[in-house]
Scaffold this motif. Structure first.
Motif, PDB file in Angstrom:
ATOM      1  N   SER A   1      -9.178  12.224 -27.182  1.00  0.00           N
ATOM      2  CA  SER A   1     -10.132  12.233 -28.285  1.00  0.00           C
ATOM      3  C   SER A   1      -9.895  13.442 -29.171  1.00  0.00           C
ATOM      4  N   ASP A   2     -10.537  13.456 -30.324  1.00  0.00           N
ATOM      5  CA  ASP A   2     -10.407  14.608 -31.218  1.00  0.00           C
ATOM      6  C   ASP A   2     -10.930  15.880 -30.544  1.00  0.00           C
ATOM      7  N   ALA A  16      -6.759  16.039 -41.623  1.00  0.00           N
ATOM      8  CA  ALA A  16      -7.062  15.854 -40.204  1.00  0.00           C
ATOM      9  C   ALA A  16      -6.169  14.787 -39.590  1.00  0.00           C
ATOM     10  N   VAL A  17      -5.912  13.719 -40.329  1.00  0.00           N
ATOM     11  CA  VAL A  17      -5.039  12.647 -39.834  1.00  0.00           C
ATOM     12  C   VAL A  17      -3.645  13.185 -39.576  1.00  0.00           C
ATOM     13  N   GLN A  19     -12.866  17.869 -41.264  1.00  0.00           N
ATOM     14  CA  GLN A  19     -12.271  16.628 -41.753  1.00  0.00           C
ATOM     15  C   GLN A  19     -12.156  15.556 -40.668  1.00  0.00           C
ATOM     16  N   LEU A  20     -12.120  15.984 -39.403  1.00  0.00           N
ATOM     17  CA  LEU A  20     -11.972  15.010 -38.323  1.00  0.00           C
ATOM     18  C   LEU A  20     -13.123  14.011 -38.309  1.00  0.00           C
ATOM     19  N   ARG A  56      -3.745  15.469 -36.507  1.00  0.00           N
ATOM     20  CA  ARG A  56      -3.873  14.682 -35.273  1.00  0.00           C
ATOM     21  C   ARG A  56      -2.543  14.060 -34.876  1.00  0.00           C
ATOM     22  N   GLN A  57      -1.838  13.489 -35.821  1.00  0.00           N
ATOM     23  CA  GLN A  57      -0.553  12.851 -35.531  1.00  0.00           C
ATOM     24  C   GLN A  57       0.474  13.874 -35.059  1.00  0.00           C
ATOM     25  N   THR A  70     -14.743  12.777 -40.772  1.00  0.00           N
ATOM     26  CA  THR A  70     -14.591  11.774 -41.827  1.00  0.00           C
ATOM     27  C   THR A  70     -13.183  11.191 -41.877  1.00  0.00           C
ATOM     28  N   ASN A  71     -12.345  11.622 -40.928  1.00  0.00           N
ATOM     29  CA  ASN A  71     -10.955  11.147 -40.870  1.00  0.00           C
ATOM     30  C   ASN A  71     -10.207  11.457 -42.163  1.00  0.00           C
TER      31      ASN A  71
END
Length: 326
Positions: free
Chosen positions: A74-75, A111-112, A103-104, A115-116, A106-107
């Motif tokens: 998870s984040d 943040a995207v 930002q996580l 995360r990647q 609201t994606n």
């Protein structure tokens, strides 16, 4: 060995990984080994892999690592792992992480991307070894006023069957590295190996041995394997001298397993896959499709019967073994 080798199996798998310094130079003193030991656990936590045992020497290290697979973290877990990898972040890293956290929810695009980038380093042994060696190289070069490559190769790896005697045998072989090197009589007295950490009561090291031997009396069972009949030492060297050991091998003699493990067993680092014949055979078709080794389908090969291996086989024999070598 090519790093792609470790892509044989996705999800849960156990690998024996080995990496050596450039030219085999003995570069690591106790202070460097301590940093590498700490980074070993940090990077494993970040990557989501489990260290079963390890041994750090002055010019190489071994680690038995388990990839666990499962759902993506998870984040919240990604942020926790990031904090493990960077326990003392710079002001820039701290400020940027606050932006990522906001930002996580609201994606957001930043943040995207973050995360990647984190997930790309997680979940397999290739990412773990790459990150570990990179981080340690940066620290070592800065600390010692040097530049350039620190490691002689990417790393070697052997896929080890987890539900067989192969896992116990390879674990013992790894923890006996300081004994083979003549550094200690007992691996519990060598602070830079998994067995010593487990004896000292370190929880993560204990969990690794519990996975290998089961939770009940795992230290006692492991010690019986490490110190079976004929495994003693004399004057800082293995009880069976190297010349005598080579003679036994050359004449097809049989020795106790605990004695054999006090000498170099190249099949444990060059065998690609190690386990029962059924386990090794099970990967032959996949290996043939990936064209790793040869066009014809590879088959399991028994390790020379110098001891009771318990049916242990390997995907291929150790290359370039001289008469009497093992």
């Amino acid at each position: 060995m090519r790093m792609a080798r470790v892509k044989v199996l996705e999800g849960v798998a156990v690998y024996h990984c080995i990496s050596r310094t450039v030219n085999g130079e003995r570069l690591f003193d106790d202070a460097a080994k301590e940093v590498l030991r700490r980074q070993l656990w940090q990077v494993a936590d970040f990557c989501g892999v489990e260290i079963l045992t390890y041994a750090l020497l002055s010019n190489h290290f071994h680690v038995l690592v388990r990839t666990v697979g499962g759902e993506l973290p998870s984040d919240e877990e990604l942020i926790r792992r990031y904090a493990v990898l960077y326990p003392r972040p710079t002001k820039y890293q701290s400020a940027r992480l606050e932006v990522i956290k906001s930002q996580l929810a609201t994606n957001g695009p930043e943040a995207v991307e973050w995360r990647q980038r984190q997930l790309a380093q997680m979940g397999d042994v290739s990412g773990f070894m790459k990150l570990l060696k990179q981080r340690f190289s940066i620290w070592f070069n800065r600390s010692h006023g040097r530049f350039g490559t620190l490691w002689a190769e990417r790393f070697k790896s052997v896929l080890v069957e987890s539900k067989s005697g192969a896992l116990r045998t390879v674990a013992a072989y790894i923890d006996l590295n300081p004994v083979r090197a003549g550094l200690v009589d007992d691996p519990k007295n060598y602070r830079f190996c998994g067995y010593a950490e487990a004896v000292a009561g370190k929880e993560k090291a204990m969990r690794g041995l519990a996975f290998i031997f089961g939770p009940k009396d795992c230290l006692t069972r492991y010690r019986r394997l490490l110190f079976g009949s004929g495994a003693g030492k004399k004057d800082g060297k293995a009880s069976l001298e190297e010349a005598d050991f080579r003679q036994v091998i050359a004449t097809h003699g049989v020795l106790p397993l605990s004695s054999v493990l006090r000498h170099r067993v190249r099949y444990f680092s060059d065998g690609v896959i190690l386990g029962s014949a059924a386990f090794v055979q099970g990967f032959s078709a996949k290996i043939k499709r990936q064209n790793w080794i040869r066009k014809r389908e590879p088959t399991p090969k028994p390790i020379p019967p110098v001891t009771d291996w318990g049916g242990l086989t390997t995907l291929r024999g150790a290359r370039g073994v001289a008469p009497g070598d093992f």
